[in-house]
Design a protein around this motif. Sequence first.
Motif, PDB file in Angstrom:
ATOM      1  N   ASP A 181      35.215  32.236  42.075  1.00 21.49           N
ATOM      2  CA  ASP A 181      35.846  32.975  40.975  1.00 21.49           C
ATOM      3  C   ASP A 181      35.441  32.383  39.630  1.00 21.49           C
ATOM      4  O   ASP A 181      35.173  33.110  38.665  1.00 21.49           O
ATOM      5  CB  ASP A 181      37.370  32.929  41.096  1.00 21.49           C
ATOM      6  CG  ASP A 181      37.877  33.484  42.410  1.00 21.49           C
ATOM      7  OD1 ASP A 181      37.291  34.473  42.896  1.00 21.49           O
ATOM      8  OD2 ASP A 181      38.854  32.935  42.954  1.00 21.49           O
ATOM      9  N   LEU A 182      35.413  31.036  39.545  1.00 24.80           N
ATOM     10  CA  LEU A 182      35.042  30.368  38.300  1.00 24.80           C
ATOM     11  C   LEU A 182      33.595  30.671  37.935  1.00 24.80           C
ATOM     12  O   LEU A 182      33.250  30.819  36.756  1.00 24.80           O
ATOM     13  CB  LEU A 182      35.251  28.857  38.439  1.00 24.80           C
ATOM     14  CG  LEU A 182      36.704  28.415  38.646  1.00 24.80           C
ATOM     15  CD1 LEU A 182      36.769  26.942  39.055  1.00 24.80           C
ATOM     16  CD2 LEU A 182      37.512  28.650  37.382  1.00 24.80           C
ATOM     17  N   GLU A 183      32.745  30.783  38.939  1.00 22.33           N
ATOM     18  CA  GLU A 183      31.350  31.135  38.690  1.00 22.33           C
ATOM     19  C   GLU A 183      31.238  32.567  38.187  1.00 22.33           C
ATOM     20  O   GLU A 183      30.541  32.853  37.204  1.00 22.33           O
ATOM     21  CB  GLU A 183      30.531  30.968  39.973  1.00 22.33           C
ATOM     22  CG  GLU A 183      29.056  31.315  39.806  1.00 22.33           C
ATOM     23  CD  GLU A 183      28.281  31.086  41.086  1.00 22.33           C
ATOM     24  OE1 GLU A 183      27.310  30.317  41.061  1.00 22.33           O
ATOM     25  OE2 GLU A 183      28.656  31.674  42.128  1.00 22.33           O
ATOM     26  N   GLU A 184      31.945  33.480  38.844  1.00 25.95           N
ATOM     27  CA  GLU A 184      31.843  34.898  38.504  1.00 25.95           C
ATOM     28  C   GLU A 184      32.449  35.192  37.140  1.00 25.95           C
ATOM     29  O   GLU A 184      31.868  35.916  36.332  1.00 25.95           O
ATOM     30  CB  GLU A 184      32.552  35.722  39.581  1.00 25.95           C
ATOM     31  CG  GLU A 184      32.590  37.229  39.323  1.00 25.95           C
ATOM     32  CD  GLU A 184      31.243  37.895  39.526  1.00 25.95           C
ATOM     33  OE1 GLU A 184      31.116  39.060  39.138  1.00 25.95           O
ATOM     34  OE2 GLU A 184      30.335  37.245  40.083  1.00 25.95           O
ATOM     35  N   ARG A 185      33.622  34.619  36.854  1.00 21.07           N
ATOM     36  CA  ARG A 185      34.337  34.978  35.636  1.00 21.07           C
ATOM     37  C   ARG A 185      33.796  34.252  34.402  1.00 21.07           C
ATOM     38  O   ARG A 185      33.704  34.844  33.322  1.00 21.07           O
ATOM     39  CB  ARG A 185      35.824  34.678  35.780  1.00 21.07           C
ATOM     40  CG  ARG A 185      36.631  35.114  34.557  1.00 21.07           C
ATOM     41  CD  ARG A 185      38.110  34.863  34.713  1.00 21.07           C
ATOM     42  NE  ARG A 185      38.712  35.656  35.772  1.00 21.07           N
ATOM     43  CZ  ARG A 185      40.030  35.744  35.963  1.00 21.07           C
ATOM     44  NH1 ARG A 185      40.855  35.075  35.174  1.00 21.07           N
ATOM     45  NH2 ARG A 185      40.506  36.484  36.952  1.00 21.07           N
ATOM     46  N   TYR A 186      33.459  32.966  34.565  1.00 23.35           N
ATOM     47  CA  TYR A 186      33.092  32.166  33.395  1.00 23.35           C
ATOM     48  C   TYR A 186      31.635  31.721  33.376  1.00 23.35           C
ATOM     49  O   TYR A 186      31.228  30.995  32.466  1.00 23.35           O
ATOM     50  CB  TYR A 186      34.004  30.941  33.304  1.00 23.35           C
ATOM     51  CG  TYR A 186      35.465  31.315  33.217  1.00 23.35           C
ATOM     52  CD1 TYR A 186      35.980  31.976  32.112  1.00 23.35           C
ATOM     53  CD2 TYR A 186      36.333  31.020  34.269  1.00 23.35           C
ATOM     54  CE1 TYR A 186      37.314  32.337  32.055  1.00 23.35           C
ATOM     55  CE2 TYR A 186      37.673  31.373  34.216  1.00 23.35           C
ATOM     56  CZ  TYR A 186      38.155  32.038  33.106  1.00 23.35           C
ATOM     57  OH  TYR A 186      39.482  32.395  33.044  1.00 23.35           O
TER      58      TYR A 186
END
Length: 557
Positions: free
Chosen positions: A481-486
């Motif tokens: 999620d951290l990779e995809e969102r930020y």
Amino acid sequence: MRLGRASRRRRHGRAGAAGGAHAPARCGGRRVIVRDPDALVLGGTVDGLVAAAVLARAGRTVLLLEPSERCGGRARTEEFHPGFRASATLHASGGLHPRVVEELELQRHGYAALWPLERGVTTLRTDGPPLRLTAEGPEGPLSEDDAEGYLGLRAFLDRVVPALRPLLVQEPLPFRRPSWRELLASAGHALRLRALGREDLLELLRVAPACLADFTEDWLRDDALRATVAFPGLLCLSAGPRSPGTTLALLLHEALSFEGGLGRGSLPKGGLGTIGGALEDAARRAGVVFLCGERPRELVVEGGVARGVRLEDGRVLGAGVVLSSLGPRTTLLELLPPGLLGPSVRRGLLAYRDRGATAVLRYALGELPTAPVDAEALAGHVQIGADLDELERAFDDAKYGRWSQAPVVDLCFPSLTDPSLAPAGRHVATALAQFAPYTLREGSWEHEREAFADAVTARIDAHLPGFAAAVLAREVLVPPDLEERYGLEGGHLHGGDLALDQLFTNRPLPAAGTYATPVERLYLTGGATHPGGPPSGAAGYAAARRILREGKARAAR
């Protein structure tokens, strides 16, 4: 010239940039038009903003391209539930490097007012009273030997850490033949280390490659105190306290704590977004032009020289140099046309360890939980994981591709120091929970995300009764999620593990370990470059200084 097609594996900043490539180029409410700037900075991260501001203050024309609608990278504050705001990723910061603060005159942008009083850390135990650790020392039922041992440990760190800090903003010495200027700078740092004295220098060389279990055992016997001292060295690291090299990670965390925090950082008022906001303001005042909501499709390279970037809608932005803070793999493997990198460089990029194992959880609370400590203690860091065996067992799960059944947690209640983050009478809690490996051996995060969040919440509730009942809403972000969102490669909150083989010139690999890449006039910065770790702006500052130095050398030829 062959222009390769960029991978669509990740959509950097997708949540904020939907349709941005075909929308008018707007940022900060005004239309942006720039032609062939001296420097094109890709990514409005902390390091990207610092580098852009340094270059602009040196008289260069600078265009900053941010794929999402907002700058800040890891330093953002956002609403995660109506009326509740929190830092987007890391909940605490050691602050920016003092040289960055001074040169960009960040005090004029309210930087000094961001930092509340140091609140320390409280480690909770289910089988005994909590241990509180502040800048003055430990508070709790400790033996005289442990109290004296901690003072000795703290004195050692207070001598060694200041000698390490200059290395954080100094460009690493390259493997190629260094220039006389680089040799002089490195000699100066060697003299500072030598000034530690023979005993401290030998001790530093002995403990740096050691594991935290051995390092803390040299000084301490109390399990909770050892775990509290060691935990900052494991934050955002895929390692346990018995993993080699973790002591060096602790030393680097201490060195990057410019605003206190005992290696964990402090909680800036307004969240980390206030740091990103101060940097963006400084960059705008310096003359940097922003182009937000536009994604690069590929780098334009002619004759082995970077000439700019092509956007997804086909427009080309030319530039004298290109500096990317989007991550080394995104920049060199996805945006760079194929055939420009040798096989060893590609192997090195793929071998770089940046698969995160830390999850971010944000809670909207109706009230504070029952605590075995006063609210003053809750205003700092709260650690759940009271001995080294707990920390090691949590890592054991991750080693075999499982999320930790008994996660270790760094918990904060930022609304206690900044009530504006939550509605009146309500509170915000944020947690960094380990371990949550990027790839699960069985199942997927799509199906396991909420189960892991339940385990973290239950773990907190066991130490702070009433926590689970007080939760009005929560959000959990695991590494994918951290990779995809930020846009954090591998979902790693520090840009890659702070390990012995991934520091200095080896960060991210020798061919790009001094910010320059094998492609002329293409540079890297960000958490995956020296010095790494939490966002301090040191990498952006050092990369900008290198660009300026090489620009002067080209002009003199």
